[in-house]
Design a protein around this motif. Structure first.
Motif, mmCIF file in Angstrom:
data_model
loop_
_atom_site.group_PDB
_atom_site.id
_atom_site.type_symbol
_atom_site.label_atom_id
_atom_site.label_comp_id
_atom_site.label_asym_id
_atom_site.label_seq_id
_atom_site.Cartn_x
_atom_site.Cartn_y
_atom_site.Cartn_z
ATOM 1 N N ALA A 155 0.925 -0.892 -0.078
ATOM 2 C CA ALA A 155 0.074 -0.263 -0.359
ATOM 3 C C ALA A 155 0.958 1.460 0.085
ATOM 4 N N LEU A 156 1.808 1.253 0.297
ATOM 5 C CA LEU A 156 2.947 2.084 0.695
ATOM 6 C C LEU A 156 3.127 2.251 -0.906
ATOM 7 N N GLY A 157 2.840 1.715 -1.878
ATOM 8 C CA GLY A 157 3.061 2.080 -3.522
ATOM 9 C C GLY A 157 4.361 2.147 -4.083
ATOM 10 N N TYR A 158 4.533 2.238 -4.901
ATOM 11 C CA TYR A 158 5.594 2.100 -6.074
ATOM 12 C C TYR A 158 6.552 2.952 -6.355
ATOM 13 N N ASP A 159 6.478 4.656 -6.083
ATOM 14 C CA ASP A 159 6.793 5.708 -5.893
ATOM 15 C C ASP A 159 7.563 5.399 -4.693
ATOM 16 N N PHE A 160 7.203 5.055 -3.315
ATOM 17 C CA PHE A 160 7.410 5.344 -2.288
ATOM 18 C C PHE A 160 8.653 4.485 -1.735
ATOM 19 N N HIS A 161 8.333 3.285 -2.665
ATOM 20 C CA HIS A 161 9.328 1.773 -2.884
ATOM 21 C C HIS A 161 11.103 2.673 -3.127
ATOM 22 N N ILE A 162 10.892 2.913 -5.063
ATOM 23 C CA ILE A 162 11.756 3.185 -6.094
ATOM 24 C C ILE A 162 12.591 4.704 -4.579
ATOM 25 N N ALA A 163 11.960 5.245 -4.514
ATOM 26 C CA ALA A 163 12.539 6.549 -3.684
ATOM 27 C C ALA A 163 12.992 5.955 -2.190
ATOM 28 N N SER A 164 12.754 4.861 -1.889
ATOM 29 C CA SER A 164 13.613 4.309 -0.753
ATOM 30 C C SER A 164 14.473 3.935 -0.863
ATOM 31 N N ILE A 165 13.920 2.749 -2.039
ATOM 32 C CA ILE A 165 15.754 1.340 -2.018
ATOM 33 C C ILE A 165 16.497 2.320 -2.893
ATOM 34 N N LYS A 166 15.750 3.890 -3.376
ATOM 35 C CA LYS A 166 17.520 4.817 -4.023
ATOM 36 C C LYS A 166 18.002 5.099 -3.160
ATOM 37 N N GLU A 167 17.305 5.667 -2.352
ATOM 38 C CA GLU A 167 18.659 5.941 -0.855
ATOM 39 C C GLU A 167 18.788 5.124 0.062
ATOM 40 N N MET A 168 18.799 3.694 0.928
ATOM 41 C CA MET A 168 19.329 2.921 0.752
ATOM 42 C C MET A 168 20.448 1.838 0.179
ATOM 43 N N LEU A 169 20.324 2.638 -1.514
ATOM 44 C CA LEU A 169 21.176 2.185 -2.205
ATOM 45 C C LEU A 169 22.501 3.148 -2.420
ATOM 46 N N ARG A 170 22.081 4.460 -2.295
ATOM 47 C CA ARG A 170 23.346 5.903 -1.696
ATOM 48 C C ARG A 170 23.877 5.275 -0.807
ATOM 49 N N VAL A 171 23.221 5.042 0.643
ATOM 50 C CA VAL A 171 23.922 4.602 1.622
ATOM 51 C C VAL A 171 24.689 3.572 2.144
ATOM 52 N N CYS A 172 24.229 2.561 1.395
ATOM 53 C CA CYS A 172 24.531 0.686 1.030
ATOM 54 C C CYS A 172 25.374 0.429 0.114
ATOM 55 N N LYS A 173 26.378 -0.397 0.401
ATOM 56 C CA LYS A 173 27.075 -1.581 -0.995
ATOM 57 C C LYS A 173 25.643 -2.161 -1.403
ATOM 58 N N GLU A 174 25.032 -3.063 -0.722
ATOM 59 C CA GLU A 174 23.930 -3.572 -1.037
ATOM 60 C C GLU A 174 23.003 -3.190 -0.219
ATOM 61 N N ILE A 175 21.987 -3.806 -0.238
ATOM 62 C CA ILE A 175 20.895 -4.447 0.206
ATOM 63 C C ILE A 175 20.139 -5.764 -0.578
ATOM 64 N N ARG A 176 19.528 -6.355 1.234
ATOM 65 C CA ARG A 176 19.029 -7.460 1.434
ATOM 66 C C ARG A 176 17.537 -7.061 2.101
ATOM 67 N N ILE A 177 16.187 -7.846 1.279
ATOM 68 C CA ILE A 177 14.915 -7.049 1.158
ATOM 69 C C ILE A 177 14.128 -8.970 1.378
ATOM 70 N N PHE A 178 13.697 -8.969 2.634
ATOM 71 C CA PHE A 178 13.113 -10.271 3.318
ATOM 72 C C PHE A 178 11.983 -10.412 3.846
ATOM 73 N N PRO A 179 10.893 -10.529 3.117
ATOM 74 C CA PRO A 179 10.398 -11.639 2.348
ATOM 75 C C PRO A 179 10.374 -10.831 0.997
ATOM 76 N N ILE A 180 9.693 -11.365 -0.052
ATOM 77 C CA ILE A 180 8.982 -10.557 -1.510
ATOM 78 C C ILE A 180 8.138 -11.268 -1.726
ATOM 79 N N VAL A 181 7.089 -10.826 -0.691
ATOM 80 C CA VAL A 181 5.883 -11.541 -0.668
ATOM 81 C C VAL A 181 4.887 -9.702 0.418
ATOM 82 N N ASP A 182 3.571 -10.421 -0.457
ATOM 83 C CA ASP A 182 3.156 -8.916 0.204
ATOM 84 C C ASP A 182 3.197 -9.024 1.349
#
Ligand SMILES: C[S@@+](CC[C@H](N)C(=O)[O-])C[C@H]1O[C@@H](n2cnc3c(N)ncnc32)[C@H](O)[C@@H]1O
Length: 225
Positions: A155-182
């Motif tokens: 429900a947080l939406g596509y734009d929220f996810h793209i912007a959040s993951i981009k910012e995480m990838l700015r400060v982190c060399k890699e990111i891990r997300i679990f799980p990959i389901v809703d």
């Protein structure tokens, strides 16, 4: 609108679960971690006990220990009732029954609460709301983690996810997300399009995990530069 603690269900996991979900080996454990949406998990506490490096970021860290403690107590019975009604949706392997589940979660959250004020003073629990910019330079952290937060709350939406993951990838060399389901353990179009977006410029891996609690939540997303 001000964020209300009532809108969050604090429910924290422990370090053993984080290690299994994120497939963290001894080599990984020596790295510098950022935990996004760590909430009342005991990962930070248990890492620091072992002299590891971690900073956790979450919206709920704007609240006091007493406020978070009260909210945990308020939701405990409701969450356990919901778990009882939906027992068939879970794999009772690592955690064998409802009793053990409640004990495991409450023990993790007690550890978090006992460490919260000190950790806040030490800058290990940082009030931060994704996707806002973090006060860290590029590549400051080796690994950024998101457990039961990103991709799950579609429900947080596509734009929220793209912007959040981009910012995480700015400060982190890699990111891990679990799980990959809703929340209902479904792989949604939103999840697929978020992953496809990052495939263009990053190395994306989907890895099967031994950890599976909600049936079907046994995959880890790794995004590397
Ligand atoms: C279900 S909890 C997961 C807690 C922990 N990661 C675990 O697995 O035990 C989700 C957490 O995400 C946090 N959260 C939700 N939206 C957020 C945002 N925009 N920025 C940072 N944290 C957020 C919530 O406050 C909550 O603590």
């Amino acid at each position: 609108m001000a964020f209300k603690l009532d809108s969050v269900v604090p429910w924290g996991r422990n370090m053993e679960e984080y290690k299994l979900m994120f497939q963290l080996d001894d080599n990984d454990m020596a790295k510098k971690f950022a935990g996004f949406g760590d909430g009342p998990a005991s990962f930070n506490y248990e890492m620091i006990e072992k002299n590891r490096k971690i900073v956790s970021f979450d919206l709920i860290y704007q609240f006091s220990k007493e406020e978070i403690e009260k909210r945990i107590e308020d939701v405990r019975i409701t969450v356990m009732q919901q778990m009882q009604e939906n027992m068939d949706n879970y794999v009772w392997k690592n955690i064998k029954n409802l009793d053990e589940l409640e004990k495991t979660r409450m023990s993790a959250m007690k550890k978090f609460l006992s460490d919260y004020e000190k950790g806040k003073a030490d800058g290990r629990y940082v009030f931060h709301e994704l996707p806002h910019k973090l006060a860290y330079e590029a590549d400051y952290f080796d690994i950024g983690l998101s457990s039961h937060f990103l991709l799950m709350y579609t429900a947080l939406g596509y734009d929220f996810h793209i912007a959040s993951i981009k910012e995480m990838l700015r400060v982190c060399k890699e990111i891990r997300i679990f799980p990959i389901v809703d929340l209902d353990a479904n792989k949604t179009d939103l999840i697929k399009s978020v992953i496809d977006y990052f495939r263009k410029d990053y190395k994306v891996e989907i890895v099967k995990t031994e950890y599976e609690f909600q049936k079907g939540d046994n995959k880890l997303l790794i995004i590397k530069k």
